[in-house]
Design a protein around this motif. Structure first.
Motif, PDB file in Angstrom:
ATOM      1  N   THR A  19      44.042  38.329  72.235  1.00  0.00           N
ATOM      2  CA  THR A  19      45.316  37.563  72.878  1.00  0.00           C
ATOM      3  C   THR A  19      46.468  37.424  71.676  1.00  0.00           C
ATOM      4  O   THR A  19      46.660  37.976  71.253  1.00  0.00           O
ATOM      5  CB  THR A  19      45.081  36.106  73.148  1.00  0.00           C
ATOM      6  OG1 THR A  19      45.947  35.512  72.474  1.00  0.00           O
ATOM      7  CG2 THR A  19      44.044  35.861  73.612  1.00  0.00           C
ATOM      8  N   SER A  38      48.032  35.202  68.083  1.00  0.00           N
ATOM      9  CA  SER A  38      47.781  36.214  68.771  1.00  0.00           C
ATOM     10  C   SER A  38      47.526  37.643  68.266  1.00  0.00           C
ATOM     11  O   SER A  38      48.618  38.070  67.227  1.00  0.00           O
ATOM     12  CB  SER A  38      48.489  36.345  70.090  1.00  0.00           C
ATOM     13  OG  SER A  38      48.614  35.081  70.821  1.00  0.00           O
ATOM     14  N   ASP A  40      47.211  40.241  70.208  1.00  0.00           N
ATOM     15  CA  ASP A  40      47.065  41.286  71.510  1.00  0.00           C
ATOM     16  C   ASP A  40      48.352  41.220  72.413  1.00  0.00           C
ATOM     17  O   ASP A  40      48.508  41.641  73.594  1.00  0.00           O
ATOM     18  CB  ASP A  40      45.865  41.124  72.119  1.00  0.00           C
ATOM     19  CG  ASP A  40      45.831  39.882  72.950  1.00  0.00           C
ATOM     20  OD1 ASP A  40      46.356  38.961  72.510  1.00  0.00           O
ATOM     21  OD2 ASP A  40      45.255  39.931  74.129  1.00  0.00           O
ATOM     22  N   ARG A  41      49.609  40.098  72.137  1.00  0.00           N
ATOM     23  CA  ARG A  41      50.620  40.058  73.131  1.00  0.00           C
ATOM     24  C   ARG A  41      52.004  40.562  72.265  1.00  0.00           C
ATOM     25  O   ARG A  41      52.424  39.876  71.511  1.00  0.00           O
ATOM     26  CB  ARG A  41      50.566  38.389  73.099  1.00  0.00           C
ATOM     27  CG  ARG A  41      49.366  37.824  73.618  1.00  0.00           C
ATOM     28  CD  ARG A  41      49.626  36.882  74.726  1.00  0.00           C
ATOM     29  NE  ARG A  41      48.393  36.545  75.686  1.00  0.00           N
ATOM     30  CZ  ARG A  41      48.286  35.811  76.735  1.00  0.00           C
ATOM     31  NH1 ARG A  41      49.465  34.970  76.755  1.00  0.00           N
ATOM     32  NH2 ARG A  41      47.119  35.499  77.389  1.00  0.00           N
ATOM     33  N   GLU A  82      41.456  36.009  73.246  1.00  0.00           N
ATOM     34  CA  GLU A  82      41.396  35.342  74.766  1.00  0.00           C
ATOM     35  C   GLU A  82      39.868  35.409  74.893  1.00  0.00           C
ATOM     36  O   GLU A  82      38.799  35.765  74.191  1.00  0.00           O
ATOM     37  CB  GLU A  82      41.861  36.493  75.762  1.00  0.00           C
ATOM     38  CG  GLU A  82      43.311  36.438  75.520  1.00  0.00           C
ATOM     39  CD  GLU A  82      44.015  37.515  76.829  1.00  0.00           C
ATOM     40  OE1 GLU A  82      44.048  36.655  77.895  1.00  0.00           O
ATOM     41  OE2 GLU A  82      44.330  38.536  76.583  1.00  0.00           O
ATOM     42  N   ARG A  84      42.369  32.348  76.755  1.00  0.00           N
ATOM     43  CA  ARG A  84      43.293  31.551  76.185  1.00  0.00           C
ATOM     44  C   ARG A  84      42.999  30.217  76.727  1.00  0.00           C
ATOM     45  O   ARG A  84      43.779  29.439  77.353  1.00  0.00           O
ATOM     46  CB  ARG A  84      44.705  31.885  76.827  1.00  0.00           C
ATOM     47  CG  ARG A  84      45.583  32.665  75.626  1.00  0.00           C
ATOM     48  CD  ARG A  84      44.838  32.379  74.260  1.00  0.00           C
ATOM     49  NE  ARG A  84      46.112  32.023  73.340  1.00  0.00           N
ATOM     50  CZ  ARG A  84      46.597  33.043  72.821  1.00  0.00           C
ATOM     51  NH1 ARG A  84      46.719  34.472  73.327  1.00  0.00           N
ATOM     52  NH2 ARG A  84      47.600  32.696  72.090  1.00  0.00           N
ATOM     53  N   THR A 170      40.785  39.029  80.071  1.00  0.00           N
ATOM     54  CA  THR A 170      41.917  39.369  79.107  1.00  0.00           C
ATOM     55  C   THR A 170      43.157  39.509  80.056  1.00  0.00           C
ATOM     56  O   THR A 170      42.727  40.165  81.154  1.00  0.00           O
ATOM     57  CB  THR A 170      41.931  40.297  78.112  1.00  0.00           C
ATOM     58  OG1 THR A 170      41.725  41.580  78.768  1.00  0.00           O
ATOM     59  CG2 THR A 170      40.676  40.287  77.135  1.00  0.00           C
ATOM     60  N   SER A 172      45.198  41.779  79.567  1.00  0.00           N
ATOM     61  CA  SER A 172      45.442  43.395  79.610  1.00  0.00           C
ATOM     62  C   SER A 172      44.390  43.971  80.817  1.00  0.00           C
ATOM     63  O   SER A 172      44.823  45.085  81.301  1.00  0.00           O
ATOM     64  CB  SER A 172      45.316  44.111  78.351  1.00  0.00           C
ATOM     65  OG  SER A 172      43.837  43.805  77.930  1.00  0.00           O
ATOM     66  N   ALA A 192      54.453  36.358  77.927  1.00  0.00           N
ATOM     67  CA  ALA A 192      53.343  37.391  77.974  1.00  0.00           C
ATOM     68  C   ALA A 192      53.282  38.549  78.758  1.00  0.00           C
ATOM     69  O   ALA A 192      53.299  39.730  78.427  1.00  0.00           O
ATOM     70  CB  ALA A 192      51.968  36.719  78.105  1.00  0.00           C
ATOM     71  N   TYR A 196      54.016  42.760  77.558  1.00  0.00           N
ATOM     72  CA  TYR A 196      53.443  43.764  78.239  1.00  0.00           C
ATOM     73  C   TYR A 196      53.956  44.976  78.961  1.00  0.00           C
ATOM     74  O   TYR A 196      53.945  46.072  78.862  1.00  0.00           O
ATOM     75  CB  TYR A 196      52.189  43.466  79.055  1.00  0.00           C
ATOM     76  CG  TYR A 196      50.904  43.049  78.162  1.00  0.00           C
ATOM     77  CD1 TYR A 196      50.215  44.070  77.455  1.00  0.00           C
ATOM     78  CD2 TYR A 196      50.336  41.761  77.962  1.00  0.00           C
ATOM     79  CE1 TYR A 196      48.806  43.716  76.785  1.00  0.00           C
ATOM     80  CE2 TYR A 196      49.311  41.415  77.251  1.00  0.00           C
ATOM     81  CZ  TYR A 196      48.600  42.388  76.517  1.00  0.00           C
ATOM     82  OH  TYR A 196      47.541  42.073  76.041  1.00  0.00           O
TER      83      TYR A 196
END
Length: 276
Positions: A19, A38, A40-41, A82, A84, A170, A172, A192, A196
């Motif tokens: 995350t 994070s 991954d954001r 995550e 979160r 997650t 995603s 967020a 994405y």
């Protein structure tokens, strides 16, 4: 001097997933500082190979420099994975956490929070071809996915009355299921979702509807036992906002990359620990 921000490069490959962004600092006199961010954001905190970008990641670097940790050798950005679900009590494995930590008007007892450093809100994403109005009360009987363990997921039953709720580890994963048609909508923090939606493989396949679902303020969490550091972090954040660094970082990481259209006024006032 504040660290010069580096605009996030656009990427067309799939995202590496992990995350909110986070910041960590060590007590006065320590040789290093660990900041939770994070990985991954997009727009907030994203690591691709060795490149760490995003508003929260760059804010962490900026605050680290103000606290006396300006370089790679004395500043570590550590992944906040995550789901979160930020703990409200007990130790966290960072000196300072900057990863979309949301709280109410009264912080949990014994938890050192500084902020807000970012303001956002809950939103909804649907497939790009979705027609008609989308709102929390209009999703009765439809499948809505949220990230398990988050404060938004815990409130989903009342937020989406009559919806068929699904939970994934997650964001995603939720968005992948949305693209594939397994779920009809995804709800999470608006920034967020927009991050994405600005990146492959989700760009052009999903859209964020701009639902009016209230305001969420996000805070830095300082290592619980370090009250002195908490005061220094508050001063550093106030300085970043006052000298324009906060706005420049927001523009570089969220506006120029297409996540949002404009730079808002910084959240004010900064509350939390008193200066040391």
């Amino acid at each position: 001097m504040p660290r010069t921000s580096r605009p996030r490069h656009r990427r067309t490959a799939g995202l590496a997933v992990a995350t909110v962004a986070a910041l960590a600092t060590a007590a006065c006199g320590s040789d290093s500082l660990v900041m939770g961010v994070s990985f991954d954001r997009p727009g907030l905190g994203l690591r691709v190979l060795r490149d760490q970008s995003g508003f929260e990641s760059e804010l962490a670097r900026d605050l680290g420099a103000r606290l006396g940790y300006p370089g790679k050798k004395d500043l570590t950005l550590s992944n906040v994975p995550e789901p979160r679900a930020t703990p409200t009590k007990g130790a966290v494995p960072y000196d300072l956490l900057v990863a979309a930590y949301a709280t109410g008007s009264t912080p949990p007892k014994g938890v050192h929070l500084v902020g807000p450093y970012l303001r956002g809100g809950q939103d909804i994403a649907v497939r790009a071809g979705e027609r008609g109005e989308v709102a929390p009360g209009l999703l009765v009987g439809r499948r809505v996915c949220l990230v398990d363990g988050t404060h938004l997921a815990r409130a989903a039953g009342s937020t989406f009355p009559g919806a068929r709720l699904a939970y994934q580890r997650t964001l995603s994963t939720c968005l992948t299921e949305l693209r594939q048609g397994t779920v009809d909508a995804v709800s999470d923090e608006g920034l967020a979702l927009r991050g994405y939606a600005s990146e492959a493989p989700f760009k052009g396949t999903i859209r964020v509807v701009g639902a009016e679902m209230g305001t969420i303020d996000y805070y830095l969490r300082v290592k619980d036992e370090d009250a002195e550091l908490c005061g220094r972090v508050k001063t550093a954040l106030e300085e970043s906002i006052k000298d324009g660094s906060w706005s420049r970082l927001y523009a570089d990481q969220l506006v120029k990359t297409g996540v949002v259209a404009d730079v808002p006024a910084p959240p004010s006032p900064v509350t939390g620990c008193s200066g040391a």
